[in-house]
Scaffold this motif. Structure first.
Motif, mmCIF file in Angstrom:
data_model
loop_
_atom_site.group_PDB
_atom_site.id
_atom_site.type_symbol
_atom_site.label_atom_id
_atom_site.label_comp_id
_atom_site.label_asym_id
_atom_site.label_seq_id
_atom_site.Cartn_x
_atom_site.Cartn_y
_atom_site.Cartn_z
ATOM 1 N N CYS A 161 -1.659 -5.079 7.330
ATOM 2 C CA CYS A 161 -0.515 -5.878 7.813
ATOM 3 C C CYS A 161 0.806 -5.231 7.423
ATOM 4 O O CYS A 161 1.759 -5.196 8.218
ATOM 5 C CB CYS A 161 -0.591 -7.298 7.249
ATOM 6 N N LEU A 162 0.875 -4.724 6.169
ATOM 7 C CA LEU A 162 2.103 -4.087 5.708
ATOM 8 C C LEU A 162 2.412 -2.832 6.520
ATOM 9 O O LEU A 162 3.570 -2.599 6.906
ATOM 10 C CB LEU A 162 1.986 -3.754 4.219
ATOM 11 N N LEU A 163 1.399 -2.020 6.786
ATOM 12 C CA LEU A 163 1.625 -0.805 7.574
ATOM 13 C C LEU A 163 2.091 -1.138 8.994
ATOM 14 O O LEU A 163 2.993 -0.487 9.534
ATOM 15 C CB LEU A 163 0.336 0.023 7.618
ATOM 16 N N LEU A 164 1.467 -2.134 9.595
ATOM 17 C CA LEU A 164 1.900 -2.539 10.942
ATOM 18 C C LEU A 164 3.328 -3.064 10.923
ATOM 19 O O LEU A 164 4.137 -2.756 11.807
ATOM 20 C CB LEU A 164 0.950 -3.611 11.486
ATOM 21 N N TYR A 165 3.655 -3.872 9.903
ATOM 22 C CA TYR A 165 5.003 -4.422 9.809
ATOM 23 C C TYR A 165 6.036 -3.312 9.680
ATOM 24 O O TYR A 165 7.076 -3.335 10.366
ATOM 25 C CB TYR A 165 5.087 -5.369 8.612
ATOM 26 N N ARG A 166 5.767 -2.335 8.803
ATOM 27 C CA ARG A 166 6.711 -1.228 8.628
ATOM 28 C C ARG A 166 6.853 -0.421 9.906
ATOM 29 O O ARG A 166 7.951 0.011 10.272
ATOM 30 C CB ARG A 166 6.240 -0.329 7.476
ATOM 31 N N GLY A 167 5.745 -0.240 10.622
ATOM 32 C CA GLY A 167 5.815 0.522 11.863
ATOM 33 C C GLY A 167 6.660 -0.193 12.924
ATOM 34 O O GLY A 167 7.514 0.406 13.575
ATOM 35 N N PHE A 168 6.437 -1.473 13.083
ATOM 36 C CA PHE A 168 7.225 -2.233 14.067
ATOM 37 C C PHE A 168 8.677 -2.337 13.652
ATOM 38 O O PHE A 168 9.579 -2.297 14.493
ATOM 39 C CB PHE A 168 6.617 -3.636 14.232
ATOM 40 N N LYS A 169 8.924 -2.477 12.346
ATOM 41 C CA LYS A 169 10.294 -2.566 11.865
ATOM 42 C C LYS A 169 11.025 -1.260 12.113
ATOM 43 O O LYS A 169 12.202 -1.248 12.529
ATOM 44 C CB LYS A 169 10.260 -2.868 10.353
ATOM 45 N N ARG A 170 10.339 -0.136 11.881
ATOM 46 C CA ARG A 170 10.967 1.161 12.099
ATOM 47 C C ARG A 170 11.275 1.400 13.573
ATOM 48 O O ARG A 170 12.292 2.030 13.929
ATOM 49 C CB ARG A 170 10.059 2.271 11.566
ATOM 50 N N ASN A 171 10.466 0.863 14.470
ATOM 51 C CA ASN A 171 10.688 1.033 15.901
ATOM 52 C C ASN A 171 11.670 0.016 16.493
ATOM 53 O O ASN A 171 11.959 0.052 17.700
ATOM 54 C CB ASN A 171 9.351 0.925 16.644
ATOM 55 N N GLY A 172 12.146 -0.908 15.669
ATOM 56 C CA GLY A 172 13.111 -1.884 16.148
ATOM 57 C C GLY A 172 12.522 -3.086 16.834
ATOM 58 O O GLY A 172 13.253 -3.844 17.477
ATOM 59 N N TRP A 173 11.231 -3.292 16.699
ATOM 60 C CA TRP A 173 10.615 -4.441 17.333
ATOM 61 C C TRP A 173 10.742 -5.697 16.477
ATOM 62 O O TRP A 173 10.584 -6.809 16.972
ATOM 63 C CB TRP A 173 9.122 -4.164 17.601
ATOM 64 N N LEU A 174 10.992 -5.516 15.191
ATOM 65 C CA LEU A 174 11.148 -6.656 14.271
ATOM 66 C C LEU A 174 12.479 -6.531 13.563
ATOM 67 O O LEU A 174 12.982 -5.423 13.345
ATOM 68 C CB LEU A 174 10.022 -6.692 13.252
#
Length: 331
Positions: free
Chosen positions: A318-331
């Protein structure tokens, strides 16, 4: 003229160099008074939302029945100008702006004249007639100007209302523009559409008079009853009002387009957030689903650290997915 028509009584005013005299009489008396004024004065018949038959009788008595006019009971009459054999009919829309509700309300003032007589017909809240009548009683110089002076004063008063209304409308359009681009996520489509509709109503009241304004401004082709030195300035103000309304309409159209783009962007951002959180939520769901299958041959079921290891694995995913989406601007 039939006996019924001739029997109708009218209130009218005979205006000359010496002053103004109010009279009441039938069609014959009205016609005789207009003919008796010669070139030194004129007769003025004033109506406030009259019955069509009464108005028709007065117009026929003064020879204005040959001029075209939309039915008096029509609720949306457009401005118009008719010139027939030296007689003039001008229907001008009156406008007032209600700031609290951002509404444009309209009435109209129609005047018929041939230089020796004047008939005015008014509907709506705006009434420029009383102020002009006071000037007739108090200013000999104004009386000496005759029908052109009165027509100019009426037209000027209406255009002054246009000036005030277009200023209020411009302020509201500017306020709405600032609100749209303030960064607040508020759907203002309804406000914009409403103000566009009111602006269009205002434009429909003014735009048909633009060709007539050019005639008045140049004064070359203007009828004799409307030849007055002040018409040039009033016509110029009317043209500026028309330009200001067009600017408001263009700005509102631009704001509407930009706001719909904003809404599309907001919806796209919401879709990204929903998709991101759904992806984050599905990872532990899959892991928990696998461990919930109750298979016997799963060695980690008997490990002492099996349960905490599964929870840790869920948290890491979950943490890896969150960081990935946050880095891409989705969150």
């Amino acid at each position: 003229m039939g006996p019924e028509l001739g029997a109708r009584m009218f209130d009218y005013t005979v205006i000359g160099p010496a002053g103004a005299e109010d009279r009441r009489g039938g069609a014959d008396g009205l016609r005789s008074a207009a003919e008796a004024t010669g070139g030194d004065g004129f007769v003025w018949v004033e109506f406030d939302d009259p019955e069509p038959r009464v108005l028709a009788a007065a117009l026929e008595a003064l020879g204005f029945d040959r001029l075209g006019l939309a039915p008096q009971h029509a609720s949306h009459r457009r401005p118009k100008v008719e010139i027939v054999e030296g007689a003039v009919m001008v229907l001008v829309k009156t406008v007032w702006y209600i700031e609290d509700t951002r509404q444009v309300e309209t009435g109209d003032l129609t005047f018929f004249t041939d230089g020796r007589s004047l008939v005015t017909v008014r509907r709506g809240v705006v009434d420029p007639v009383p102020a002009v009548r006071r000037r007739i009683g108090a200013e000999p110089e104004f009386r000496a100007e005759g029908v052109p002076g009165v027509a100019h004063a009426l037209f000027e008063a209406i255009v002054e209302q246009y000036d005030g209304a277009v200023e209020d409308l411009t302020d509201d359009v500017s306020d709405l523009e600032r609100a749209v681009f303030s960064g607040q996520r508020v759907d203002r489509n309804q406000e914009i559409y409403f103000l566009i509709r009111e602006t269009l109503e205002f434009q429909n009241a003014v735009r048909p008079l633009v060709p007539f304004a050019h005639v008045l401004k140049e004064q070359r082709d203007a009828p004799e009853a409307l030849r007055h030195r002040g018409f040039g300035e009033v016509a110029g103000r009317l043209l500026r009002v028309d330009a200001a309304i067009e600017t408001c309409m263009s700005l509102l159209t631009t704001v509407l387009t930009a706001h719909q783009g904003q809404i599309g962007t907001w919806q796209n951002e919401d879709t990204k957030k929903i998709s991101s959180w759904a992806a984050i939520a599905i990872a532990p769901t899959i892991i928990a689903g696998i461990y919930g299958m109750n298979f016997d041959k799963m060695p980690e079921l008997h490990w002492a650290i099996g349960y905490p290891l599964a929870l840790a694995m869920m948290a890491v995913v979950c943490l890896l997915l969150y960081r990935g989406f946050k880095r891409n601007g989705w969150l």
